[in-house]
Design a protein around this motif. Structure first.
Motif, PDB file in Angstrom:
ATOM      1  N   GLY A 135      15.054  35.958  69.579  1.00  0.00           N
ATOM      2  CA  GLY A 135      15.987  34.873  69.308  1.00  0.00           C
ATOM      3  C   GLY A 135      15.519  33.555  69.904  1.00  0.00           C
ATOM      4  N   ASP A 165      19.378  34.114  62.362  1.00  0.00           N
ATOM      5  CA  ASP A 165      20.772  33.887  62.767  1.00  0.00           C
ATOM      6  C   ASP A 165      21.371  32.656  62.090  1.00  0.00           C
ATOM      7  N   ASP A 182      19.421  41.948  57.595  1.00  0.00           N
ATOM      8  CA  ASP A 182      18.608  43.153  57.424  1.00  0.00           C
ATOM      9  C   ASP A 182      19.383  44.211  56.628  1.00  0.00           C
ATOM     10  N   GLY A 266      13.327  41.109  69.734  1.00  0.00           N
ATOM     11  CA  GLY A 266      14.458  41.601  68.954  1.00  0.00           C
ATOM     12  C   GLY A 266      14.216  41.699  67.453  1.00  0.00           C
ATOM     13  N   ASN A 270      13.616  44.465  62.780  1.00  0.00           N
ATOM     14  CA  ASN A 270      13.866  44.196  61.357  1.00  0.00           C
ATOM     15  C   ASN A 270      13.116  45.171  60.447  1.00  0.00           C
ATOM     16  N   ASP A 298      16.365  42.564  74.358  1.00  0.00           N
ATOM     17  CA  ASP A 298      16.280  42.279  75.795  1.00  0.00           C
ATOM     18  C   ASP A 298      16.685  43.490  76.631  1.00  0.00           C
TER      19      ASP A 298
HETATM   20  O1  KG4 Z   1      14.685  39.776  71.991  1.00  0.00           O
HETATM   21  P1  KG4 Z   1      16.113  39.563  71.717  1.00  0.00           P
HETATM   22  O2  KG4 Z   1      17.068  40.699  71.941  1.00  0.00           O
HETATM   23  O3  KG4 Z   1      16.675  38.386  72.580  1.00  0.00           O
HETATM   24  C1  KG4 Z   1      15.947  37.238  72.847  1.00  0.00           C
HETATM   25  O4  KG4 Z   1      15.120  37.246  73.803  1.00  0.00           O
HETATM   26  O5  KG4 Z   1      16.160  36.273  72.090  1.00  0.00           O
HETATM   27  O6  KG4 Z   1      16.237  39.038  70.219  1.00  0.00           O
HETATM   28  C2  KG4 Z   1      17.467  38.758  69.627  1.00  0.00           C
HETATM   29  C3  KG4 Z   1      17.207  38.254  68.210  1.00  0.00           C
HETATM   30  C4  KG4 Z   1      18.457  37.704  67.535  1.00  0.00           C
HETATM   31  O7  KG4 Z   1      18.129  36.473  66.932  1.00  0.00           O
HETATM   32  C5  KG4 Z   1      18.798  38.760  66.477  1.00  0.00           C
HETATM   33  O8  KG4 Z   1      19.437  38.243  65.346  1.00  0.00           O
HETATM   34  C6  KG4 Z   1      17.422  39.264  66.130  1.00  0.00           C
HETATM   35  O9  KG4 Z   1      16.730  39.313  67.375  1.00  0.00           O
HETATM   36  N1  KG4 Z   1      17.454  40.585  65.502  1.00  0.00           N
HETATM   37  C7  KG4 Z   1      17.140  40.815  64.210  1.00  0.00           C
HETATM   38  C8  KG4 Z   1      17.342  42.197  63.987  1.00  0.00           C
HETATM   39  N2  KG4 Z   1      17.773  42.763  65.150  1.00  0.00           N
HETATM   40  C9  KG4 Z   1      17.833  41.762  66.071  1.00  0.00           C
HETATM   41  N3  KG4 Z   1      16.707  39.976  63.264  1.00  0.00           N
HETATM   42  C10 KG4 Z   1      16.465  40.504  62.055  1.00  0.00           C
HETATM   43  N4  KG4 Z   1      16.643  41.806  61.741  1.00  0.00           N
HETATM   44  C11 KG4 Z   1      17.071  42.683  62.667  1.00  0.00           C
HETATM   45  N5  KG4 Z   1      17.208  43.972  62.361  1.00  0.00           N
END
Ligand code: KG4
Ligand code: ZN
Length: 329
Positions: A135, A165, A182, A266, A270, A298
């Motif tokens: 994110g 997002d 997704d 994160g 996907n 995270d």
């Molecule tokens: O790594 P993370 O948990 O937190 C950060 O360090 O930002 O990533 C969160 C991000 C969010 O923008 C969320 O929408 C995205 O990862 N995300 C996804 C999926 N699962 C989480 N984006 C697309 N498809 C997914 N399945």
């Protein structure tokens, strides 16, 4: 060597215990409060971390079947992230390290995401390319050793997760919308609608143009059309974002000749990205490493693993540890 890892850079308060590289516990308290605001509210994140940090650490220690006195070191995320959120974790970790008289190391959150690959077998072989997509970050990294990483490409505007997002928000989907895009995409046609791919120099990324194109496209449609075509729209958006990510990754594989390829963060959850990467693995003859879902988003296990490697390298930041919202490496 038993290490406590602490993560509080954004909206997850997390703690994990790692003994000689083996995970004993890995707990996360997710802050639901942000959902009603459509994004993470920094001040609310700091307050929630303050409430949750003690119980989460206590629970991680208990689940690991150890006591605080068994700890040999503490690792805590010291950036990049939200300043107030980082300060809660770092201050707590400093106090605990001082009380227990044990070493303390600060961990770069995005390096932590990459090092999550060492929590499971087989780990990638050095040097490997890692596409870190979360994110907050989109980075293409050459990893030469656990502590020698070079960012060769990164986003010039939004991060990949942010792009997912923001697109979801335009579609009226709740935050964080990435996983929902997704889900809808699974039953949609990825070629139904065309959006321009982000096209930057070299290995860098840009997602703001895609976001604007999606916004203009949606403004022209009536709500019934959007609702009726939700799956196709989501599949097309996902396809565009994944293609943008993969174009630069392919270029890096060709130009560096590195065929060990990993993804982290994160957005690695996907399904479209995973499928396209698996296809790329087959066509380019890659060794592909995708972490289990729990280590993509995270978590503190990755911070503990980074701490394990840093402490083995003799690092101890002690009471000089500082946090930095824009921490670089
Ligand atoms: O790594 P993370 O948990 O937190 C950060 O360090 O930002 O990533 C969160 C991000 C969010 O923008 C969320 O929408 C995205 O990862 N995300 C996804 C999926 N699962 C989480 N984006 C697309 N498809 C997914 N399945
Ligand atoms: Zn992250």
């Amino acid at each position: 060597m038993i290490i406590l890892g602490i993560e509080s850079s954004c909206d997850e308060t997390a703690a994990a215990v790692l003994a000689d590289g083996k995970l004993l516990s890995n707990l996360i308290a997710t802050q639901a409060i942000h959902q009603q605001y459509g994004g993470v509210v920094p001040e609310l994140a700091s307050r929630a971390h303050q409430e949750k940090i003690v119980p989460v650490v206590q629970a991680a220690i208990a689940e690991a079947g150890i006591t605080l006195q068994d700890l040999d070191g503490i690792a805590v995320t010291n950036g990049p992230g939200l300043l107030g959120a980082l300060l809660v974790g770092a201050s707590f970790a400093k106090g605990l390290a001082l009380a227990l008289q044990i070493p303390l190391v600060g961990v770069n959150h995005t390096q932590g995401h990459i090092l999550s690959h060492f929590l499971t077998e087989p780990a990638p072989k050095f040097p490997f390319l890692c596409l870190t997509v979360s994110g907050g970050h989109t980075q293409l990294v050459v990893v030469r050793s656990p502590l020698d990483m070079e960012i060769i490409g990164q986003t010039e505007d939004d991060a990949a997760g942010e792009a997912f997002d923001k697109a979801a928000k335009l579609l009226g989907l709740p935050y964080p919308g990435g996983p929902l895009i997704d889900q809808y995409a699974q039953s949609g046609n990825p070629k139904a609608f065309q959006f321009p791919k982000g096209n930057m120099e070299g290995y860098n990324y840009s997602f703001s143009g895609i976001k604007t194109a999606i916004m203009y496209f949606l403004q022209k449609q009536d709500p019934e059309f959007i609702q009726a075509n939700m799956a196709d729209i989501c599949a097309s958006i996902q396809h565009t974002l994944v293609e943008t990510l993969l174009t630069k990754l392919k270029l890096a594989i060709k130009e560096t000749g590195i065929k060990e390829v990993a993804i982290a963060g994160g957005v690695a959850a996907n399904s479209g990205l995973r499928q396209s990467l698996q296809l790329l693995r087959d066509t380019m003859g890659l060794n592909l490493y995708i972490p289990p879902f729990a280590y993509c988003t995270d978590n503190a296990a990755m911070i503990a693993m980074a701490g394990h490697l840093l402490l083995l390298d003799g690092r101890d930041d002690g009471q000089n540890l500082d946090v930095s919202p824009n921490l670089k490496y």
